[in-house]
Design a protein around this motif. Sequence first.
Motif, mmCIF file in Angstrom:
data_model
loop_
_atom_site.group_PDB
_atom_site.id
_atom_site.type_symbol
_atom_site.label_atom_id
_atom_site.label_comp_id
_atom_site.label_asym_id
_atom_site.label_seq_id
_atom_site.Cartn_x
_atom_site.Cartn_y
_atom_site.Cartn_z
ATOM 1 N N PRO A 123 0.808 -1.231 0.000
ATOM 2 C CA PRO A 123 0.000 0.000 0.000
ATOM 3 C C PRO A 123 0.841 1.282 0.000
ATOM 4 N N PHE A 124 2.023 1.261 0.635
ATOM 5 C CA PHE A 124 2.902 2.440 0.600
ATOM 6 C C PHE A 124 3.408 2.685 -0.823
ATOM 7 N N LEU A 125 3.804 1.611 -1.516
ATOM 8 C CA LEU A 125 4.296 1.767 -2.892
ATOM 9 C C LEU A 125 3.189 2.305 -3.800
ATOM 10 N N LEU B 213 -9.086 -2.141 0.325
ATOM 11 C CA LEU B 213 -8.112 -1.553 1.253
ATOM 12 C C LEU B 213 -8.711 -1.375 2.649
ATOM 13 N N LYS B 214 -10.047 -1.233 2.702
ATOM 14 C CA LYS B 214 -10.706 -1.075 4.007
ATOM 15 C C LYS B 214 -10.585 -2.329 4.861
ATOM 16 N N LEU B 215 -10.335 -3.472 4.202
ATOM 17 C CA LEU B 215 -10.356 -4.744 4.925
ATOM 18 C C LEU B 215 -9.114 -4.966 5.775
ATOM 19 N N GLY B 216 -8.045 -4.221 5.474
ATOM 20 C CA GLY B 216 -6.794 -4.560 6.141
ATOM 21 C C GLY B 216 -6.260 -3.429 6.973
ATOM 22 N N PRO B 217 -5.207 -3.704 7.719
ATOM 23 C CA PRO B 217 -4.435 -2.637 8.335
ATOM 24 C C PRO B 217 -3.744 -1.876 7.198
ATOM 25 N N PRO B 218 -3.082 -0.738 7.505
ATOM 26 C CA PRO B 218 -2.562 0.066 6.403
ATOM 27 C C PRO B 218 -1.503 -0.631 5.554
ATOM 28 N N HIS B 219 -0.916 -1.719 6.000
ATOM 29 C CA HIS B 219 0.197 -2.271 5.231
ATOM 30 C C HIS B 219 -0.142 -3.499 4.407
ATOM 31 N N LYS B 220 -1.336 -4.084 4.561
ATOM 32 C CA LYS B 220 -1.672 -5.236 3.724
ATOM 33 C C LYS B 220 -3.158 -5.541 3.840
ATOM 34 N N ILE B 221 -3.649 -6.372 2.925
ATOM 35 C CA ILE B 221 -5.031 -6.831 3.041
ATOM 36 C C ILE B 221 -5.006 -8.345 3.164
ATOM 37 N N PRO B 222 -6.056 -8.948 3.765
ATOM 38 C CA PRO B 222 -6.088 -10.418 3.815
ATOM 39 C C PRO B 222 -6.198 -10.958 2.392
ATOM 40 N N ARG B 223 -5.362 -11.914 2.042
ATOM 41 C CA ARG B 223 -5.325 -12.428 0.672
ATOM 42 C C ARG B 223 -6.293 -13.570 0.438
ATOM 43 N N VAL B 224 -6.881 -14.087 1.497
ATOM 44 C CA VAL B 224 -7.958 -15.050 1.300
ATOM 45 C C VAL B 224 -9.156 -14.588 2.124
ATOM 46 N N ALA B 225 -10.332 -14.945 1.655
ATOM 47 C CA ALA B 225 -11.565 -14.626 2.375
ATOM 48 C C ALA B 225 -12.423 -15.872 2.351
ATOM 49 N N LYS B 226 -13.198 -16.055 3.427
ATOM 50 C CA LYS B 226 -14.039 -17.259 3.493
ATOM 51 C C LYS B 226 -15.234 -17.137 2.544
#
Lengths: 452, 221
Positions: free
Chosen positions: A207-209, A438-451
């Motif tokens: 997200p920073f990049l 982007l709302k799903l994660g902390p500022p540095h990453k998002i969860p890459r899998v979802a149920k």
Amino acid sequence: MSDQNSAREISRESDLGDDRFFDPDIETASRSALAALHEEKLLELVPYAYERSPFYRKHWSEAGVHPRDILTVDDFRERIPFMDKDAIRAFRDAHGDPYGGLLCIPESELTAINSTSGTTGDPTLVPERWAAGGSGPALARDFWELGVRPGDHVAIPMFTFRGPIYNFPHVLGAVPLIFDHSPAELPRICELVRRYRPTSWYTMSGPFLLALAELEQSTDVDLRDVFSSFSSIVFAGEPLGVRAKANAERWGMPLFHHSAAGDVGAAFECREHDGLHVWEDVGFYECIEPDATGPGDATPVADGAVGELVATSLGSDVFPLIRYRSDDLDRFTRQRCACGRTHARLWTLGRKGDEVIVDGRSVLPVDVWGAVEALDETAAGLFQIIRTQRQVDVLRLRVGYAGAPSDLGALAGLIADSVEAGVGVRPQVELVANAELLKLGPPHKIPRVAKR
Amino acid sequence: MARTIAPPELWGVGQFRVGAGSVTWELSQAEIMRDAQSATGVLSAIGLAPGGRVLVTSLLSEAPHVWPLTLGVLMNGAQLSSADATPFDAYRTAMFLRTLRYDMALGVSDAVVDGLEQMGVDLATAFADVAVIVARGVAYDRLESAGLRPTRMLLLGPATAIARAPGGPAEVDPELWALDTVDGQVVVTSLTERRQAFARQPTGVAGTVDGSRVILARGSS
Ligand SMILES: [Zn+2]
């Protein structure tokens, strides 16, 4: 400015001598010395934990193991059962013990009680007793290798939840520049970087990049100038996509990868860029067949092959993890690195819990990444694999897009083509705006899998 | 042997906020230690005792204010937990409050309260067993509206002001800082040696002063 810039021009030749190591004795210890250290520490740890930790007493007794059975490292490998985060949570919930039965000292002796990141579920407690120097020494080895020297500044956009890690540059005689890990901080970071010309950055994220690329488009900031003083920029967590990588190269970012190592230690790339080093005086690391159910069938994978990382803390008398299954799929080697360090190295591939098997074929987020990023509208590489269970009939992806594409159906088709070409499996694609993901994660990453 | 390198004289470079802007702030190790000594006394005065436990909610960029308070927690013989003062990380604050006993919550901000409310956490229930709740900004008023008795904290430019009792005005350490007002805004002057000296530094906080106490203007937080 010129003397600052010279810091990044550390010539490789001059570094290959003793100056390359912060703690040469331990960093270049022979494998036999490391093996002796492991034996000594593991044989001390087993009875220590059994006496003090209700979790291990119960867990090992159920497996029919007693410390008196463990006389060698081979005994340890063959007998001591594995554990994982779910086992800690289960003990915690069954016994009302917030520490999951792992605390080996009286609670009153703790300095701090912090927690795991918890992005994959509920965070678990990490009780700590701080010694003078804290986490500094192990990190100091990595950042010394990455070029930090006394008098330098180190840019630290981070979080608070793991405690005062931001103080570690002091061990190297360096000064932290302190920021939030928030894209909103980037204009201020760029300004201060130009003023102080730091030599290292901990940590950079996807997200920073992405936010830097947006900053570059919307302002006249010269990012090549901003990043001109750095000898290292430490990138954490997720794989780096092709576009982000191209931008980082264009901005002259000397990127080094960093990852957690089984919640026991950290792993950093050295300047050889040939795997991430773990410190084997801090942790005892094993790499096993991911499908193993227990020590009985846990074959270590061959050196250099892919397996699940299993970690044992060697430095913690407070809250030791013993044969902790990390869920991380890594390639792992104990071959000596060209840098001269003898400690093991790993290459992170993803989490076992993120893997889906479609038609007998293994698919990890890292496999999908490049195919998603290849299209302009989805270049941010924001996506999730919908993983209702490990074995699925159809690969389902939720993919984030930028802007307002005129034909979402056509875009979904293009993504499916791209993924099919790259992965060999045609996915079903659900499109959502980047901002939603982007709302799903902390500022540095998002969860890459979802149920779902 | 590992290298032993003397720590730099400069502790770090951070910032403090003035209204919507921020001022870059260099701090020496010596002034951090002096601020920590002061924080130790303040935390003890508002009820922190050996064996206590404190949940600190802050942003890393607030470290120049928060690290002396953190050291103050430890110097009082208390334990600490840390969570980010963001809506996202409020799940961590909620987890700590649910799981462990805390004697003090330090630095509760609007972002933390926002996050807790978004999660559907009832503030009065979550903080019910926390004896001292040190809160800043509108979070103070929101906790008060929830029936709690918060203690006021202000990040006052480079200074930290904490009330000595719930309901009282936030105070700075009069040995470290002098207060005054300019055009209805509180300004601070540093009284001890600092890497960066401050003379009538604007804080962006509207109010009047009474010695080392800040009386906030109506509607200001
Ligand atoms: Zn190496």
